[in-house]
Design a protein around this motif. Structure first.
Motif, PDB file in Angstrom:
ATOM      1  N   ALA A   1       0.826  -1.208   0.000  1.00  0.00           N
ATOM      2  CA  ALA A   1       0.000   0.000   0.000  1.00  0.00           C
ATOM      3  C   ALA A   1       0.861   1.259   0.000  1.00  0.00           C
ATOM      4  CB  ALA A   1      -0.929  -0.005   1.208  1.00  0.00           C
ATOM      5  N   THR A   2       2.080   1.157   0.524  1.00  0.00           N
ATOM      6  CA  THR A   2       2.964   2.324   0.605  1.00  0.00           C
ATOM      7  C   THR A   2       3.590   2.679  -0.740  1.00  0.00           C
ATOM      8  OG1 THR A   2       4.820   0.907   1.203  1.00  0.00           O
ATOM      9  CG2 THR A   2       3.537   1.865   3.010  1.00  0.00           C
ATOM     10  N   LYS A   3       3.546   1.744  -1.705  1.00  0.00           N
ATOM     11  CA  LYS A   3       4.053   1.941  -3.062  1.00  0.00           C
ATOM     12  C   LYS A   3       5.577   2.001  -3.142  1.00  0.00           C
ATOM     13  CE  LYS A   3      -0.130   4.276  -4.675  1.00  0.00           C
ATOM     14  NZ  LYS A   3      -0.686   5.393  -5.450  1.00  0.00           N
ATOM     15  N   ARG A   4       6.252   1.794  -2.034  1.00  0.00           N
ATOM     16  CA  ARG A   4       7.720   1.733  -2.069  1.00  0.00           C
ATOM     17  C   ARG A   4       8.175   0.644  -1.119  1.00  0.00           C
ATOM     18  NH1 ARG A   4      10.167   4.392   2.268  1.00  0.00           N
ATOM     19  NH2 ARG A   4      12.045   4.794   1.091  1.00  0.00           N
ATOM     20  N   ALA A   5       9.260  -0.002  -1.448  1.00  0.00           N
ATOM     21  CA  ALA A   5       9.787  -1.061  -0.592  1.00  0.00           C
ATOM     22  C   ALA A   5      11.304  -1.062  -0.694  1.00  0.00           C
ATOM     23  CB  ALA A   5       9.223  -2.421  -0.993  1.00  0.00           C
ATOM     24  N   GLU A   6      11.945  -1.346   0.424  1.00  0.00           N
ATOM     25  CA  GLU A   6      13.398  -1.426   0.465  1.00  0.00           C
ATOM     26  C   GLU A   6      13.819  -2.876   0.620  1.00  0.00           C
ATOM     27  OE1 GLU A   6      17.257   0.624   2.703  1.00  0.00           O
ATOM     28  OE2 GLU A   6      15.203   1.245   3.186  1.00  0.00           O
ATOM     29  N   TYR A   7      14.785  -3.269  -0.176  1.00  0.00           N
ATOM     30  CA  TYR A   7      15.239  -4.661  -0.166  1.00  0.00           C
ATOM     31  C   TYR A   7      15.889  -5.014   1.171  1.00  0.00           C
ATOM     32  CZ  TYR A   7      17.967  -8.814  -1.144  1.00  0.00           C
ATOM     33  OH  TYR A   7      18.506 -10.070  -1.077  1.00  0.00           O
ATOM     34  N   ASP A   8      15.567  -6.222   1.640  1.00  0.00           N
ATOM     35  CA  ASP A   8      16.327  -6.790   2.753  1.00  0.00           C
ATOM     36  C   ASP A   8      16.555  -8.261   2.440  1.00  0.00           C
ATOM     37  OD1 ASP A   8      14.077  -8.362   3.627  1.00  0.00           O
ATOM     38  OD2 ASP A   8      13.294  -6.575   4.617  1.00  0.00           O
ATOM     39  N   ASP A   9      17.361  -8.937   3.254  1.00  0.00           N
ATOM     40  CA  ASP A   9      17.749 -10.310   2.941  1.00  0.00           C
ATOM     41  C   ASP A   9      16.557 -11.257   2.870  1.00  0.00           C
ATOM     42  OD1 ASP A   9      20.403  -9.672   2.739  1.00  0.00           O
ATOM     43  OD2 ASP A   9      20.862 -10.120   4.837  1.00  0.00           O
ATOM     44  N   SER A  10      15.529 -10.980   3.667  1.00  0.00           N
ATOM     45  CA  SER A  10      14.363 -11.863   3.643  1.00  0.00           C
ATOM     46  C   SER A  10      13.635 -11.774   2.305  1.00  0.00           C
ATOM     47  CB  SER A  10      13.401 -11.511   4.779  1.00  0.00           C
ATOM     48  OG  SER A  10      12.889 -10.202   4.614  1.00  0.00           O
ATOM     49  N   ALA A  11      13.815 -10.652   1.612  1.00  0.00           N
ATOM     50  CA  ALA A  11      13.154 -10.479   0.328  1.00  0.00           C
ATOM     51  C   ALA A  11      13.671 -11.483  -0.696  1.00  0.00           C
ATOM     52  CB  ALA A  11      13.359  -9.051  -0.185  1.00  0.00           C
ATOM     53  N   ARG A  12      14.966 -11.806  -0.620  1.00  0.00           N
ATOM     54  CA  ARG A  12      15.528 -12.768  -1.571  1.00  0.00           C
ATOM     55  C   ARG A  12      14.878 -14.138  -1.391  1.00  0.00           C
ATOM     56  NH1 ARG A  12      19.963 -12.461  -4.482  1.00  0.00           N
ATOM     57  NH2 ARG A  12      20.799 -10.738  -3.255  1.00  0.00           N
ATOM     58  N   GLU A  13      14.711 -14.541  -0.131  1.00  0.00           N
ATOM     59  CA  GLU A  13      14.071 -15.828   0.136  1.00  0.00           C
ATOM     60  C   GLU A  13      12.610 -15.805  -0.302  1.00  0.00           C
ATOM     61  OE1 GLU A  13      13.140 -18.898   3.856  1.00  0.00           O
ATOM     62  OE2 GLU A  13      14.290 -17.055   4.196  1.00  0.00           O
ATOM     63  N   ALA A  14      11.931 -14.680  -0.023  1.00  0.00           N
ATOM     64  CA  ALA A  14      10.522 -14.565  -0.418  1.00  0.00           C
ATOM     65  C   ALA A  14      10.381 -14.643  -1.933  1.00  0.00           C
ATOM     66  CB  ALA A  14       9.938 -13.255   0.107  1.00  0.00           C
ATOM     67  N   GLU A  15      11.294 -14.002  -2.660  1.00  0.00           N
ATOM     68  CA  GLU A  15      11.234 -14.034  -4.110  1.00  0.00           C
ATOM     69  C   GLU A  15      11.539 -15.436  -4.637  1.00  0.00           C
ATOM     70  OE1 GLU A  15      10.805 -13.049  -8.082  1.00  0.00           O
ATOM     71  OE2 GLU A  15      10.035 -12.218  -6.212  1.00  0.00           O
ATOM     72  N   SER A  16      12.458 -16.135  -3.980  1.00  0.00           N
ATOM     73  CA  SER A  16      12.756 -17.513  -4.369  1.00  0.00           C
ATOM     74  C   SER A  16      11.518 -18.391  -4.199  1.00  0.00           C
ATOM     75  CB  SER A  16      13.911 -18.067  -3.531  1.00  0.00           C
ATOM     76  OG  SER A  16      14.131 -19.427  -3.810  1.00  0.00           O
ATOM     77  N   ASN A  17      10.822 -18.215  -3.072  1.00  0.00           N
ATOM     78  CA  ASN A  17       9.597 -18.990  -2.829  1.00  0.00           C
ATOM     79  C   ASN A  17       8.516 -18.629  -3.852  1.00  0.00           C
ATOM     80  OD1 ASN A  17      10.754 -20.252  -0.615  1.00  0.00           O
ATOM     81  ND2 ASN A  17       9.944 -18.748   0.850  1.00  0.00           N
ATOM     82  N   ARG A  18       8.472 -17.344  -4.194  1.00  0.00           N
ATOM     83  CA  ARG A  18       7.477 -16.875  -5.170  1.00  0.00           C
ATOM     84  C   ARG A  18       7.723 -17.528  -6.529  1.00  0.00           C
ATOM     85  NH1 ARG A  18       6.756 -12.492  -8.696  1.00  0.00           N
ATOM     86  NH2 ARG A  18       4.676 -11.577  -8.668  1.00  0.00           N
ATOM     87  N   ARG A  19       8.995 -17.627  -6.920  1.00  0.00           N
ATOM     88  CA  ARG A  19       9.313 -18.237  -8.214  1.00  0.00           C
ATOM     89  C   ARG A  19       8.983 -19.724  -8.219  1.00  0.00           C
ATOM     90  NH1 ARG A  19      15.104 -15.163  -9.306  1.00  0.00           N
ATOM     91  NH2 ARG A  19      14.199 -13.180  -9.996  1.00  0.00           N
ATOM     92  N   LYS A  20       9.238 -20.399  -7.081  1.00  0.00           N
ATOM     93  CA  LYS A  20       8.887 -21.813  -6.978  1.00  0.00           C
ATOM     94  C   LYS A  20       7.383 -22.004  -7.100  1.00  0.00           C
ATOM     95  CE  LYS A  20      12.796 -23.099  -3.992  1.00  0.00           C
ATOM     96  NZ  LYS A  20      13.193 -23.487  -2.611  1.00  0.00           N
ATOM     97  N   LEU A  21       6.636 -21.111  -6.439  1.00  0.00           N
ATOM     98  CA  LEU A  21       5.179 -21.205  -6.496  1.00  0.00           C
ATOM     99  C   LEU A  21       4.681 -20.943  -7.917  1.00  0.00           C
ATOM    100  CD1 LEU A  21       2.784 -21.725  -4.569  1.00  0.00           C
ATOM    101  CD2 LEU A  21       2.566 -19.251  -4.306  1.00  0.00           C
ATOM    102  N   ALA A  22       5.320 -20.009  -8.604  1.00  0.00           N
ATOM    103  CA  ALA A  22       4.925 -19.707  -9.989  1.00  0.00           C
ATOM    104  C   ALA A  22       5.175 -20.915 -10.893  1.00  0.00           C
ATOM    105  CB  ALA A  22       5.689 -18.489 -10.499  1.00  0.00           C
ATOM    106  N   ARG A  23       6.308 -21.593 -10.699  1.00  0.00           N
ATOM    107  CA  ARG A  23       6.588 -22.798 -11.498  1.00  0.00           C
ATOM    108  C   ARG A  23       5.560 -23.887 -11.199  1.00  0.00           C
ATOM    109  NH1 ARG A  23      12.048 -21.327 -10.401  1.00  0.00           N
ATOM    110  NH2 ARG A  23      12.149 -22.732  -8.599  1.00  0.00           N
ATOM    111  N   ALA A  24       5.224 -24.034  -9.909  1.00  0.00           N
ATOM    112  CA  ALA A  24       4.222 -25.038  -9.527  1.00  0.00           C
ATOM    113  C   ALA A  24       2.859 -24.698 -10.114  1.00  0.00           C
ATOM    114  CB  ALA A  24       4.141 -25.135  -8.001  1.00  0.00           C
ATOM    115  N   LEU A  25       2.527 -23.406 -10.168  1.00  0.00           N
ATOM    116  CA  LEU A  25       1.248 -22.985 -10.733  1.00  0.00           C
ATOM    117  C   LEU A  25       1.191 -23.302 -12.222  1.00  0.00           C
ATOM    118  CD1 LEU A  25      -1.484 -21.571 -10.506  1.00  0.00           C
ATOM    119  CD2 LEU A  25      -0.303 -19.377 -10.780  1.00  0.00           C
ATOM    120  N   ALA A  26       2.278 -23.045 -12.938  1.00  0.00           N
ATOM    121  CA  ALA A  26       2.311 -23.343 -14.368  1.00  0.00           C
ATOM    122  C   ALA A  26       2.068 -24.836 -14.611  1.00  0.00           C
ATOM    123  CB  ALA A  26       3.650 -22.917 -14.970  1.00  0.00           C
TER     124      ALA A  26
END
Length: 357
Positions: free
Chosen positions: A71-96
């Motif tokens: 909702a804030t429209k801005r986000a700052e990267y932190d180390d947890s973001a890398r793991e979250a993005e990795s999980n997101r990509r895995k979920l996207a592959r599973a969805l396909a």
């Protein structure tokens, strides 16, 4: 995406990102036309002079994806973001894979006439069950489908299943025959060149009268919609299909703009249907009155208590849905729910409780 180097510049990066997101607060006027747009910023900072530039850009892109959902429209990267993005990509592959393996299925939530409690239609809702048996919430997999080019395939699967079920009710169960069917779509799906032809063919294949179908698009998704989307919306309306503006009240639509869209229904967002004092109590009666003056049908979402039900009746809202009446049900559960509901209305009993699978 923004990346920045050295401590003296870190605060400058923060200021720049905050200033950037304010740019879209006021519409841009071009050729006498007011155009709204959004600015999202993903930020990564480093004080490491040897930092890999390519990695910084990737991290900034990860932060940008987070900002698109914030909702804030801005986000700052932190180390947890890398793991979250990795999980997101895995979920996207599973969805396909899940789309290819027909793991997407449909449940149906009854829509009732509030005055009589008569079931007049259902909303078809996409569900995804992973091979491990886990139900993935739509709020997780629908945005993934949109960002990974899977939304048209999911839309097609839901339409096919829901129209098949509608035809089955018509042929096999008198109490469920003739129901209206609401289907959710996104501008990306509607704007596809072949969408109108596919919809026309599906309705013909299943012998479904277009006037029984409602296509729902969220109000916010239509802000800044491309010309192809708007042209297809008008073509869909000419078919006889009703168009509904979902989650109404959460975007920036004015009634003047609303009347330029070929919509026949407004769905009032659940945040405005809650009980209790507050500004929302003035909004619903006004929206209902304006909608009715424009010959628009009004449906209320998220009805969970009798107090909400009675309040919406007093506001003049004619249709609604929510857990007070029923949770989403499998296709075979709808006729039983209608029978139980009919018996309850005749006997003056309580609202039937639909069991959750």
């Amino acid at each position: 995406a923004v990346d920045w180097y050295k401590g003296a510049a870190l605060s400058g990066a923060g200021r720049l990102s905050r200033q950037a997101v304010t740019i879209g607060q006021d519409p841009m006027v071009h050729g006498g036309v007011s155009v709204r747009f959004d600015v999202r910023v993903g930020l990564v900072t480093t004080e490491d002079a040897a930092a890999d530039p390519d990695r910084l850009v990737r991290d900034a892109e990860i932060a940008l994806m987070q900002a698109k959902a914030a909702a804030t429209k801005r986000a700052e990267y932190d180390d947890s973001a890398r793991e979250a993005e990795s999980n997101r990509r895995k979920l996207a592959r599973a969805l396909a894979i899940g789309v290819d393996n027909a793991e997407i299925f449909v449940e149906y939530q009854p829509i009732l006439e509030l005055q009589t409690r008569k079931v007049v239609g259902v909303e078809a809702l996409a569900r995804w069950c992973s091979p491990e048996g886990a139900l993935i919430p739509p709020l997780e997999f629908i945005p993934l489908a949109e960002s990974h080019g899977l939304i048209e395939a999911i839309t097609g699967a839901v339409f096919e299943q829901a129209l098949t079920q509608l035809s089955r009710w018509d042929a096999e169960d008198e109490v469920a025959a003739g129901l209206r069917l609401s289907l959710n779509v996104t501008p990306n799906a509607v704007g596809a060149p072949e969408f109108v032809d596919r919809l026309t063919a599906l309705l013909a294949d299943h012998a479904v009268d277009p006037s029984r179908i409602t296509l729902e698009l969220t109000e916010s998704s239509l802000e800044g919609a491309q010309d192809a989307v708007l042209l297809n919306l008008h073509s869909i309306r000419k078919l006889g299909v009703r168009l509904s503006l979902d989650d109404f009240g959460t975007g920036y639509s004015t009634f003047d703009r609303l009347l330029t869209l070929p919509v026949g229904e407004l769905k009032i967002d659940r945040r405005f249907t809650k009980t209790g004092a507050g500004p929302h109590r003035k909004i619903v009666p006004s929206v209902v009155a304006l909608a009715h003056s424009s010959n628009l049908v009004v449906v209320a979402e998220g009805i969970e208590t009798r107090e909400q039900w009675q309040m919406l009746l007093a506001d003049g809202c004619e249709y609604g849905q929510g857990f007070l009446f029923s949770r989403p049900l499998p296709g075979q559960g709808i006729p039983k729910y209608i029978r139980d509901s009919l018996h309850s209305r005749i006997s003056g009993g309580r609202i039937p409780a639909a069991k959750v699978r």
